[in-house]
Design a protein around this motif. Sequence first.
Motif, mmCIF file in Angstrom:
data_model
loop_
_atom_site.group_PDB
_atom_site.id
_atom_site.type_symbol
_atom_site.label_atom_id
_atom_site.label_comp_id
_atom_site.label_asym_id
_atom_site.label_seq_id
_atom_site.Cartn_x
_atom_site.Cartn_y
_atom_site.Cartn_z
ATOM 1 N N PHE A 120 -78.041 -40.670 -15.967
ATOM 2 C CA PHE A 120 -79.254 -40.435 -15.190
ATOM 3 C C PHE A 120 -80.163 -41.673 -15.244
ATOM 4 N N SER A 176 -77.762 -27.259 -26.404
ATOM 5 C CA SER A 176 -78.766 -27.871 -25.539
ATOM 6 C C SER A 176 -78.220 -27.919 -24.124
ATOM 7 N N LEU A 233 -80.431 -38.024 -28.117
ATOM 8 C CA LEU A 233 -79.239 -37.626 -27.376
ATOM 9 C C LEU A 233 -78.109 -37.198 -28.304
ATOM 10 N N PHE A 283 -76.410 -33.567 -28.166
ATOM 11 C CA PHE A 283 -74.989 -33.366 -27.899
ATOM 12 C C PHE A 283 -74.309 -32.560 -28.998
ATOM 13 N N GLU A 342 -75.495 -36.765 -18.840
ATOM 14 C CA GLU A 342 -76.853 -37.150 -19.243
ATOM 15 C C GLU A 342 -77.074 -38.670 -19.314
ATOM 16 N N PRO A 343 -76.215 -39.445 -19.963
ATOM 17 C CA PRO A 343 -76.492 -40.881 -20.093
ATOM 18 C C PRO A 343 -76.498 -41.648 -18.777
ATOM 19 N N ALA A 350 -78.259 -30.734 -22.480
ATOM 20 C CA ALA A 350 -77.824 -32.121 -22.303
ATOM 21 C C ALA A 350 -76.298 -32.158 -22.322
ATOM 22 N N TYR A 400 -82.588 -43.388 -18.167
ATOM 23 C CA TYR A 400 -82.138 -44.305 -19.214
ATOM 24 C C TYR A 400 -81.914 -45.729 -18.706
ATOM 25 N N HIS A 458 -83.597 -32.168 -24.009
ATOM 26 C CA HIS A 458 -83.126 -33.228 -23.123
ATOM 27 C C HIS A 458 -84.289 -33.930 -22.417
ATOM 28 N N CYS A 469 -85.612 -36.531 -24.715
ATOM 29 C CA CYS A 469 -84.707 -37.690 -24.722
ATOM 30 C C CYS A 469 -84.949 -38.559 -23.492
ATOM 31 N N ARG A 470 -85.108 -37.933 -22.363
ATOM 32 C CA ARG A 470 -85.340 -38.659 -21.111
ATOM 33 C C ARG A 470 -86.645 -39.446 -21.162
#
Length: 101
Positions: free
Chosen positions: A81, A71, A63, A67, A78-79, A73, A84, A44, A47-48
């Motif tokens: 935050f 993980s 991501l 998912f 998560e999306p 995430a 992104y 994660h 991804c961030r």
Amino acid sequence: DANVYLDWALVEATDGNREEAIEFVRRWEPEARADLAGWVGFQHVACRFLGIAGAADEAVACLREAFEEPSVAIPFVEPFFPFYDVIRDEKAFVDLVAEID
């Protein structure tokens, strides 16, 4: 330590160096996958950092994988935050969020 690559990815992302950030995440990935606990615990983060770098396609792919696999995430959190925010209006990211809703 593979996570040093993630540290450098963050530095490059915050400096606005998109391609360099992507490259460091790519270097991190194969080494991190060799340690399942490390992979699950840090995917994660990768991804961030891709989101911060403005790498929408790469962040969304990351991501999606996070998912689907074990993980930390969480799809419904998560999306949203701020990592992104840079890619929030990109089509790939908008589509991902719509799928989650």
